[in-house]
Design a protein around this motif. Structure first.
Motif, short mmCIF file in Angstrom:
data_model
loop_
_atom_site.label_atom_id
_atom_site.label_comp_id
_atom_site.label_asym_id
_atom_site.label_seq_id
_atom_site.Cartn_x
_atom_site.Cartn_y
_atom_site.Cartn_z
N PRO A 72 -107.85 5.39 68.57
CA PRO A 72 -109.21 5.41 68.04
C PRO A 72 -109.33 6.58 67.06
CG PRO A 72 -109.14 6.20 70.32
CD PRO A 72 -107.75 5.80 69.97
N SER A 73 -108.56 7.63 67.33
CA SER A 73 -108.48 8.80 66.45
C SER A 73 -107.24 9.55 66.90
CB SER A 73 -109.70 9.70 66.63
OG SER A 73 -109.70 10.19 67.96
N GLY A 74 -106.72 10.46 66.09
CA GLY A 74 -105.58 11.26 66.53
C GLY A 74 -104.38 10.42 66.92
N THR A 75 -103.74 10.80 68.03
CA THR A 75 -102.51 10.16 68.49
C THR A 75 -102.72 9.59 69.88
OG1 THR A 75 -101.13 11.70 67.23
CG2 THR A 75 -100.11 10.67 69.13
N LEU A 76 -102.34 8.32 70.06
CA LEU A 76 -102.46 7.69 71.38
C LEU A 76 -101.09 7.24 71.86
CD1 LEU A 76 -103.88 6.49 73.81
CD2 LEU A 76 -104.64 4.59 72.39
N HIS A 77 -100.56 7.93 72.86
CA HIS A 77 -99.28 7.56 73.46
C HIS A 77 -99.51 7.19 74.92
CE1 HIS A 77 -96.72 9.99 70.33
NE2 HIS A 77 -97.30 8.91 69.81
N ILE A 78 -98.83 6.13 75.37
CA ILE A 78 -98.98 5.69 76.75
C ILE A 78 -97.61 5.69 77.41
CG2 ILE A 78 -99.72 3.81 78.25
CD1 ILE A 78 -101.76 3.09 76.07
N LEU A 79 -97.52 6.43 78.51
CA LEU A 79 -96.27 6.47 79.27
C LEU A 79 -96.25 5.30 80.24
CD1 LEU A 79 -96.26 10.25 80.32
CD2 LEU A 79 -94.92 9.21 78.47
N GLY A 80 -95.09 4.68 80.36
CA GLY A 80 -94.87 3.69 81.42
C GLY A 80 -93.94 4.34 82.43
N LEU A 81 -94.39 4.52 83.65
CA LEU A 81 -93.57 5.19 84.67
C LEU A 81 -93.18 4.20 85.76
CD1 LEU A 81 -95.49 8.59 85.15
CD2 LEU A 81 -93.45 8.13 83.74
N GLY A 82 -91.88 4.19 86.10
CA GLY A 82 -91.41 3.28 87.14
C GLY A 82 -91.25 1.87 86.61
N ILE A 83 -90.85 1.74 85.36
CA ILE A 83 -90.68 0.41 84.77
C ILE A 83 -89.31 -0.18 85.14
CG2 ILE A 83 -92.20 0.77 82.79
CD1 ILE A 83 -89.54 1.28 81.16
N ASP A 84 -89.25 -1.51 85.11
CA ASP A 84 -87.98 -2.22 85.20
C ASP A 84 -87.46 -2.33 83.77
OD1 ASP A 84 -85.95 -4.06 85.11
OD2 ASP A 84 -87.09 -5.67 86.09
N PRO A 85 -86.34 -1.63 83.46
CA PRO A 85 -85.87 -1.57 82.07
C PRO A 85 -85.39 -2.91 81.54
CG PRO A 85 -84.76 0.08 83.44
CD PRO A 85 -85.52 -0.82 84.37
N SER A 86 -85.26 -3.90 82.41
CA SER A 86 -84.79 -5.20 81.90
C SER A 86 -85.94 -6.20 81.74
CB SER A 86 -83.71 -5.78 82.84
OG SER A 86 -84.31 -6.08 84.08
N ALA A 87 -87.17 -5.76 81.99
CA ALA A 87 -88.30 -6.69 81.91
C ALA A 87 -88.58 -7.09 80.47
CB ALA A 87 -89.54 -6.05 82.53
#
Ligand code: AMP
Ligand code: MN
Ligand code: MN
Ligand code: MN
Length: 286
Positions: A72-87
């Motif tokens: 919406p302004s500035g920088t928007l980063h979203i962490l995904g924690l505990g993901i299945d890397p093959s999804a």
């Protein structure tokens, strides 16, 4: 029992300078209870990190990713924690983000040339490869390192301040998913979606921050990164209060990049296991 966690780190799979296995060993030496590897737009480092963490009984490894989204302004980063890397959900959004980088990087280099700073894509690629990076992700950090090497700036910080930061003459936008798309991809991979470094949203007053985070919460956000190397005590308190009010979890991490961000140390700021909610602790195995 180990008492501290670091849920936000980068390796050579994106723009950090330590190989994933070295990062895990350093986290173990720092006596962390949990470490997450959260490279930008890629899962390429997660296998190596998981293998390095397997024999280390006192360290829990959390596979993660950091996705950029339309801010919406500035920088928007979203962490995904505990993901299945093959999804497939996460692989597809990460691939789109990397393709947008491939389109953007030559445009940044072109701008710099117009500004009288004659770096080439080869210089940038070399800056990415020098630390043993797989260079699957070439970010502005690698451009910054190329500028340092060629002597145009003293350090990467100056490179961002003069050329590469938002609002600077060398800044080029790239296509990013909408926030709800990033969150949905993370959930599709079984992960928790966390708003990274809320200070970087650049909200100038509390009400604005609350509106943005409320919108993300409605899109499925699970938690806020209250502790981060860019947050002072007041920002951390603001985030913890906001999370409380909106029923979100709180997590924290350093945003460690190795030598690429010399001022940021693994495991700092201190984030206590005890500060995480019960459900997050169960999820991370501590
Ligand atoms: P990109 O993902 O290509 O837009 O590049 C962003 C990366 O550059 C971030 O992950 C940070 O590591 C780094 N970065 C962004 N802004 C700054 C800044 N102002 N000073 C230093 N590093 C920055
Ligand atoms: Mn980075
Ligand atoms: Mn970030
Ligand atoms: Mn990060």
């Amino acid at each position: 029992m180990r008492r501290f966690v670091d849920l936000h780190t980068h390796s050579t799979a994106s723009d950090g300078t330590l190989a994933p296995a070295d990062l895990i060993r350093q986290a173990d030496r720092a006596e962390l209870a949990v470490v997450a590897l959260t490279d930008h737009d890629t899962v390429a480092g997660l296998d190596e990190a998981r293998r390095a963490a397997e024999p280390l009984d006192a360290l829990q490894f959390v596979p993660g990713i950091e996705l950029s989204a339309q801010p919406p302004s500035g920088t928007l980063h979203i962490l995904g924690l505990g993901i299945d890397p093959s999804a497939p959900a996460i692989l597809s959004v990460a691939a789109q983000l990397r393709q947008a980088r491939v389109r953007r990087n030559p445009q940044i280099v072109q701008r710099l040339r117009w500004l009288g700073v004659p770096v080439t894509m080869d210089d940038v690629r070399r800056a990415a490869l020098d630390a043993g990076s797989e260079a699957e992700v070439i970010s502005r950090m690698h451009v910054a390192r190329a500028l340092v090497r060629a002597g145009w700036v003293r350090d990467t910080k100056e490179a961002f301040a003069r050329y590469l930061g938002k609002g600077c003459p060398g800044y080029v936008e790239r296509e990013r998913p909408a926030p709800h798309e990033a969150i949905t991809a993370i959930h599709g991979a079984g992960g928790l979606a966390v708003l990274a470094h809320p200070v970087q949203l650049g909200c100038t007053e509390r009400g604005e921050l609350e509106r943005v985070v409320r919108g993300l919460s409605e899109a499925g956000l699970d938690a806020i990164e209250a502790w981060h190397s860019d947050h002072d005590a007041e920002w951390t308190r603001l985030c913890v209060d906001l999370a409380d009010r909106l029923g979100l979890g709180v997590v924290g991490g350093s945003d460690f990049h190795g030598g690429a961000k010399p001022g940021v140390r693994l495991g700092r700021p201190r984030v206590s296991v005890a500060a995480l909610s019960g459900s997050l602790r169960r999820r991370f195995g501590v």
